[in-house]
Design a protein around this motif. Structure first.
Motif, PDB file in Angstrom:
ATOM      1  N   LEU A 200       0.871  -1.173   0.000  1.00 49.72           N
ATOM      2  CA  LEU A 200       0.000   0.000   0.000  1.00 49.72           C
ATOM      3  C   LEU A 200       0.906   1.219   0.000  1.00 49.72           C
ATOM      4  O   LEU A 200       1.681   1.422   0.934  1.00 49.72           O
ATOM      5  CB  LEU A 200      -0.920   0.026   1.224  1.00 49.72           C
ATOM      6  N   ALA A 201       0.830   2.016  -1.042  1.00 51.46           N
ATOM      7  CA  ALA A 201       1.619   3.249  -1.140  1.00 51.46           C
ATOM      8  C   ALA A 201       0.749   4.413  -0.699  1.00 51.46           C
ATOM      9  O   ALA A 201      -0.379   4.572  -1.173  1.00 51.46           O
ATOM     10  CB  ALA A 201       2.098   3.449  -2.570  1.00 51.46           C
ATOM     11  N   ALA A 202       1.249   5.216   0.228  1.00 50.13           N
ATOM     12  CA  ALA A 202       0.526   6.385   0.721  1.00 50.13           C
ATOM     13  C   ALA A 202       1.250   7.633   0.251  1.00 50.13           C
ATOM     14  O   ALA A 202       2.399   7.857   0.610  1.00 50.13           O
ATOM     15  CB  ALA A 202       0.440   6.351   2.241  1.00 50.13           C
ATOM     16  N   GLY A 203       0.596   8.424  -0.560  1.00 52.10           N
ATOM     17  CA  GLY A 203       1.208   9.640  -1.097  1.00 52.10           C
ATOM     18  C   GLY A 203       0.743  10.853  -0.322  1.00 52.10           C
ATOM     19  O   GLY A 203      -0.218  11.516  -0.696  1.00 52.10           O
ATOM     20  N   LEU A 204       1.433  11.147   0.765  1.00 48.85           N
ATOM     21  CA  LEU A 204       1.050  12.267   1.613  1.00 48.85           C
ATOM     22  C   LEU A 204       1.750  13.535   1.154  1.00 48.85           C
ATOM     23  O   LEU A 204       2.908  13.504   0.760  1.00 48.85           O
ATOM     24  CB  LEU A 204       1.420  11.963   3.065  1.00 48.85           C
ATOM     25  N   GLY A 205       1.065  14.639   1.202  1.00 48.32           N
ATOM     26  CA  GLY A 205       1.670  15.903   0.821  1.00 48.32           C
ATOM     27  C   GLY A 205       0.633  16.885   0.321  1.00 48.32           C
ATOM     28  O   GLY A 205      -0.564  16.634   0.356  1.00 48.32           O
ATOM     29  N   ASN A 206       1.125  18.002  -0.159  1.00 51.83           N
ATOM     30  CA  ASN A 206       0.278  19.090  -0.621  1.00 51.83           C
ATOM     31  C   ASN A 206       0.639  19.403  -2.064  1.00 51.83           C
ATOM     32  O   ASN A 206       1.720  19.905  -2.347  1.00 51.83           O
ATOM     33  CB  ASN A 206       0.501  20.312   0.270  1.00 51.83           C
ATOM     34  N   ARG A 207      -0.267  19.076  -2.986  1.00 54.48           N
ATOM     35  CA  ARG A 207      -0.017  19.312  -4.415  1.00 54.48           C
ATOM     36  C   ARG A 207       0.260  20.776  -4.727  1.00 54.48           C
ATOM     37  O   ARG A 207       0.934  21.093  -5.696  1.00 54.48           O
ATOM     38  CB  ARG A 207      -1.221  18.897  -5.240  1.00 54.48           C
ATOM     39  N   ALA A 208      -0.287  21.672  -3.929  1.00 53.98           N
ATOM     40  CA  ALA A 208      -0.171  23.096  -4.210  1.00 53.98           C
ATOM     41  C   ALA A 208       1.189  23.674  -3.827  1.00 53.98           C
ATOM     42  O   ALA A 208       1.481  24.811  -4.162  1.00 53.98           O
ATOM     43  CB  ALA A 208      -1.280  23.858  -3.475  1.00 53.98           C
ATOM     44  N   MET A 209       1.995  22.894  -3.131  1.00 57.85           N
ATOM     45  CA  MET A 209       3.325  23.372  -2.719  1.00 57.85           C
ATOM     46  C   MET A 209       4.371  22.447  -3.322  1.00 57.85           C
ATOM     47  O   MET A 209       4.404  21.264  -3.004  1.00 57.85           O
ATOM     48  CB  MET A 209       3.437  23.379  -1.195  1.00 57.85           C
ATOM     49  N   THR A 210       5.201  22.989  -4.175  1.00 56.44           N
ATOM     50  CA  THR A 210       6.191  22.182  -4.891  1.00 56.44           C
ATOM     51  C   THR A 210       7.009  21.315  -3.948  1.00 56.44           C
ATOM     52  O   THR A 210       7.187  20.120  -4.190  1.00 56.44           O
ATOM     53  CB  THR A 210       7.128  23.093  -5.712  1.00 56.44           C
ATOM     54  N   CYS A 211       7.492  21.878  -2.865  1.00 64.82           N
ATOM     55  CA  CYS A 211       8.363  21.132  -1.960  1.00 64.82           C
ATOM     56  C   CYS A 211       7.623  20.019  -1.215  1.00 64.82           C
ATOM     57  O   CYS A 211       8.262  19.132  -0.654  1.00 64.82           O
ATOM     58  CB  CYS A 211       9.027  22.072  -0.963  1.00 64.82           C
ATOM     59  N   ASP A 212       6.313  20.034  -1.217  1.00 67.03           N
ATOM     60  CA  ASP A 212       5.537  19.042  -0.479  1.00 67.03           C
ATOM     61  C   ASP A 212       4.700  18.154  -1.405  1.00 67.03           C
ATOM     62  O   ASP A 212       3.884  17.371  -0.948  1.00 67.03           O
ATOM     63  CB  ASP A 212       4.620  19.754   0.527  1.00 67.03           C
ATOM     64  N   ALA A 213       4.908  18.251  -2.718  1.00 71.09           N
ATOM     65  CA  ALA A 213       4.063  17.552  -3.672  1.00 71.09           C
ATOM     66  C   ALA A 213       4.603  16.186  -4.066  1.00 71.09           C
ATOM     67  O   ALA A 213       4.008  15.514  -4.900  1.00 71.09           O
ATOM     68  CB  ALA A 213       3.890  18.412  -4.933  1.00 71.09           C
ATOM     69  N   VAL A 214       5.705  15.745  -3.463  1.00 68.45           N
ATOM     70  CA  VAL A 214       6.316  14.474  -3.860  1.00 68.45           C
ATOM     71  C   VAL A 214       5.362  13.300  -3.660  1.00 68.45           C
ATOM     72  O   VAL A 214       5.235  12.446  -4.532  1.00 68.45           O
ATOM     73  CB  VAL A 214       7.640  14.238  -3.095  1.00 68.45           C
ATOM     74  N   GLY A 215       4.667  13.241  -2.547  1.00 68.83           N
ATOM     75  CA  GLY A 215       3.769  12.117  -2.266  1.00 68.83           C
ATOM     76  C   GLY A 215       2.660  11.965  -3.295  1.00 68.83           C
ATOM     77  O   GLY A 215       2.555  10.939  -3.961  1.00 68.83           O
ATOM     78  N   PRO A 216       1.818  13.001  -3.474  1.00 68.89           N
ATOM     79  CA  PRO A 216       0.755  12.881  -4.463  1.00 68.89           C
ATOM     80  C   PRO A 216       1.284  12.690  -5.891  1.00 68.89           C
ATOM     81  O   PRO A 216       0.713  11.922  -6.667  1.00 68.89           O
ATOM     82  CB  PRO A 216      -0.006  14.210  -4.342  1.00 68.89           C
ATOM     83  N   THR A 217       2.376  13.350  -6.235  1.00 67.53           N
ATOM     84  CA  THR A 217       2.947  13.197  -7.576  1.00 67.53           C
ATOM     85  C   THR A 217       3.453  11.783  -7.788  1.00 67.53           C
ATOM     86  O   THR A 217       3.310  11.215  -8.878  1.00 67.53           O
ATOM     87  CB  THR A 217       4.078  14.219  -7.792  1.00 67.53           C
ATOM     88  N   SER A 218       4.040  11.184  -6.760  1.00 63.43           N
ATOM     89  CA  SER A 218       4.516   9.804  -6.876  1.00 63.43           C
ATOM     90  C   SER A 218       3.359   8.853  -7.132  1.00 63.43           C
ATOM     91  O   SER A 218       3.460   7.951  -7.967  1.00 63.43           O
ATOM     92  CB  SER A 218       5.250   9.379  -5.603  1.00 63.43           C
TER      93      SER A 218
END
Length: 153
Positions: free
Chosen positions: A98-116
């Protein structure tokens, strides 16, 4: 340690800045090696002394420096993928993932999780629907959180 970092590698380096060069960090084992042209550093925090010294829980931490990727060196993408795959293979148990993509898409530095998660091949449903065709695939499911930015007047 007056500065804070999320990476065990950086925490170890900060500790060494304040210690004599000959001092060994108690309760911590670290080594750096090259794999597929990438620098891979493994930091193991072995006991409470190491955890206290680095401000991290006991555990195994891996940092892969993808410098060749950012410098666009020869075969950079394939080598980077093989290196990351090898490291992840060693960390994951057998069976479903189970991969959990945590982060904030609206902030480049925090978008790694959803982008992954956007770029992950999710296979659990395909294996169920077509077991013969996807027999060699590992079952992978994914979730991600979406943080919404709202402005309040």
């Amino acid at each position: 340690m007056g500065r804070r970092t999320d990476l065990a590698l950086e925490a170890q380096e900060l500790w060494r800045e304040g210690a004599a060069e000959t001092t060994k960090l108690p309760g911590v084992r670290a080594r750096t090696e090259r794999w597929e042209g990438q620098s891979v550093t493994r930091v193991e925090i072995l006991d409470p002394r190491g955890a206290e010294a680095l401000g991290k829980p006991v555990g195994r931490y891996v940092t892969v420096d993808l410098g060749p990727y950012f410098r666009r060196e020869e075969d950079y993408f394939d080598r980077g993928v093989r290196c990351l795959a090898q490291e992840l293979r060693g960390m994951l148990p057998e069976g479903p993932v189970l991969a959990a993509g945590l982060g904030n898409r609206a902030m480049t530095c925090d978008a790694v999780g959803p982008t992954s998660i956007d770029n992950l091949l999710v296979t659990r449903h395909m294996i169920r629907a077509m077991p013969r065709q996807f027999a060699d695939f590992r079952p992978v499911a994914a979730v991600y959180s979406t943080f919404l930015q709202r402005s309040y007047d």
